[in-house]
Design a protein around this motif. Structure first.
Motif, mmCIF file in Angstrom:
data_model
loop_
_atom_site.group_PDB
_atom_site.id
_atom_site.type_symbol
_atom_site.label_atom_id
_atom_site.label_comp_id
_atom_site.label_asym_id
_atom_site.label_seq_id
_atom_site.Cartn_x
_atom_site.Cartn_y
_atom_site.Cartn_z
ATOM 1 N N THR B 50 -7.823 7.105 2.089
ATOM 2 C CA THR B 50 -7.198 5.808 1.806
ATOM 3 C C THR B 50 -5.710 6.042 1.612
ATOM 4 O O THR B 50 -5.302 6.858 0.785
ATOM 5 N N LEU B 51 -4.902 5.353 2.435
ATOM 6 C CA LEU B 51 -3.445 5.490 2.349
ATOM 7 C C LEU B 51 -2.825 4.084 2.368
ATOM 8 O O LEU B 51 -3.545 3.095 2.438
ATOM 9 N N PHE B 107 -1.000 6.098 12.665
ATOM 10 C CA PHE B 107 0.059 7.104 12.582
ATOM 11 C C PHE B 107 0.225 7.468 11.113
ATOM 12 O O PHE B 107 0.541 6.609 10.287
ATOM 13 N N ILE B 108 -0.037 8.703 10.770
ATOM 14 C CA ILE B 108 0.123 9.123 9.371
ATOM 15 C C ILE B 108 1.378 9.972 9.261
ATOM 16 O O ILE B 108 1.542 10.961 9.978
ATOM 17 N N THR B 109 2.298 9.589 8.362
ATOM 18 C CA THR B 109 3.527 10.365 8.230
ATOM 19 C C THR B 109 3.250 11.657 7.461
ATOM 20 O O THR B 109 2.460 11.680 6.516
ATOM 21 N N THR B 116 9.005 5.742 3.886
ATOM 22 C CA THR B 116 8.472 4.795 2.918
ATOM 23 C C THR B 116 7.740 3.673 3.665
ATOM 24 O O THR B 116 7.802 3.599 4.899
ATOM 25 N N VAL B 117 7.102 2.800 2.899
ATOM 26 C CA VAL B 117 6.430 1.631 3.477
ATOM 27 C C VAL B 117 7.428 0.819 4.322
ATOM 28 O O VAL B 117 7.151 0.456 5.465
ATOM 29 N N LEU B 134 0.861 4.880 8.267
ATOM 30 C CA LEU B 134 0.350 5.132 6.917
ATOM 31 C C LEU B 134 1.194 6.155 6.180
ATOM 32 O O LEU B 134 1.598 7.182 6.736
ATOM 33 N N THR B 135 1.449 5.858 4.920
ATOM 34 C CA THR B 135 2.155 6.793 4.063
ATOM 35 C C THR B 135 1.423 6.887 2.723
ATOM 36 O O THR B 135 0.419 6.196 2.513
ATOM 37 N N GLY B 136 1.903 7.739 1.865
ATOM 38 C CA GLY B 136 1.268 7.912 0.559
ATOM 39 C C GLY B 136 2.102 8.845 -0.279
ATOM 40 O O GLY B 136 3.248 9.148 0.076
#
Lengths: 151, 202
Positions: B50-51, B107-109, B116-117, B134-136
């Motif tokens: 979950t991101l 796409f996950i950074t 950032t968002v 997606l970021t987190g």
């Protein structure tokens, strides 16, 4: 008499100028359009050294970026992509070097303006022997024309 | 004597039918493990995560249960490989036409410090409005990358670009039943062929 001399001088000056221009031939230049607000992009082209002597690409600049550097993307056997900076690119006489996505590219760092909607970007390539070569590189969209409207 | 012959023929026919059914069943079961997919067969469980997406909403892999997911890791300061991959993913989606809504590109950074968002919001939809970035927290990203066997590292280079990221740039294809089934490395990025794999799976 005076006119002939001037004409001759002019001829040689112009001949030299056109000769120098022909040493380095740039083709298929383009710059990747990136989303507004993105600080980095890349430029690609084929650089051919048609001179009898070897040459070197020693510097790059562009009006649209704070700085421009030559880098090469490398992907190892595990799929890990890294980049290496190339400070000086050797251009042996008669050879053409291709800058292309996923390989060697001109990294445009710190974009000063959005490339979206821009027709072209000026790149100044500095060669050790041939001096400065200006390239007008068209901006190509990273998405297809209908991109962003796909549902 | 005659009866015996009829019996033999019946047995033979039955046998042939059984072989036929066997082949069909085998093909159905084996369709996924066939080596003639364009991507390389990977077959690992796609672990849940979950991101946060570019709109600030929480997104989990399980949100796309009925879709084929194309997942890859990158960063927005990446000048060459990531824009190229995003652009190719857009081509894949376009190639799918009517079936495009059965595919989700994620796409996950791997550079949450800079991505950032808001940064993802201005970056990801440009390539395709259906794409999700997606970021987190660095810890969350670490965990997902580790779960997906994605190596990444910050590289301080001489370049004036600050820092660059070395990262696994492969695209992972996750089937609707939650398996990382195929993997596309950078030398296997032909959009038509990738779309062909997806059509076969759907």
């Amino acid at each position: 008499m005076g006119k002939t001399i001037i004409a001759l001088i002019l001829f040689f000056v112009l001949a030299q100028f056109s000769f120098a221009q022909d040493n380095i031939v740039i083709s298929d230049a383009w710059v990747r359009e990136v989303p507004p607000g993105t600080s980095m992009s890349a430029g690609y082209m084929t650089i051919e050294n048609k001179a009898k002597n070897d040459d070197k690409l020693i510097g790059i600049s562009s009006d649209v970026a704070e700085s421009a550097e030559l880098h090469i993307s490398k992907v190892d056997e595990n799929g890990v992509a890294t980049m290496e900076m190339i400070k000086i690119l050797d251009l042996p006489s008669g050879e053409a070097i291709e800058l292309k996505p996923g390989g060697m590219h001109i990294m445009l760092i710190g974009l000063k303006e959005s490339l979206v909607g821009k027709d072209s970007v000026r790149l100044n390539l500095n060669f050790e022997k041939s001096g400065e070569v200006k390239v007008e590189a068209p901006v190509k969209s990273s998405r297809s024309p209908t991109g962003g409207h796909n549902h | 004597m005659k009866r015996r012959n009829v019996f033999k023929i019946l047995i033979s026919i039955l046998f042939l039918i059984l072989i036929g059914w066997g082949i069909i069943v085998y093909q159905i079961i084996d369709i996924k493990s066939k080596a003639d997919f364009y991507g390389s067969v990977y077959e690992r469980e796609a672990l849940s995560f979950t991101l946060t997406d570019q709109n600030g909403s929480k997104v989990s892999l399980s949100d796309f249960k009925d879709k084929v997911v194309l997942l890859f890791f990158g960063y927005t300061h990446c000048p060459d490989v990531c824009p190229m991959t995003l652009s190719i993913m857009n081509n894949v989606v376009e190639e799918l036409g009517d079936q495009a809504d059965q595919v989700q590109v994620l796409f996950i950074t791997i550079d949450p410090q800079r991505d950032t968002v808001a940064k993802l919001k201005s970056y990801i939809p440009y390539y395709n409005e259906s794409f999700i970035g997606l970021t987190g927290t660095p810890e969350e990203i670490d965990k997902v990358a580790d779960d997906y066997n994605i190596f990444y590292s910050k590289e301080e280079v001489e370049s004036v670009s600050g820092y660059l990221m070395g990262h696994n740039s492969s695209v992972l294809l996750i089937t609707p039943d939650g398996e990382i089934f195929l993997r596309y490395t950078q030398n296997r990025m032909d959009p038509v062929s990738i779309a062909g794999d997806i059509k076969r799976i759907l």
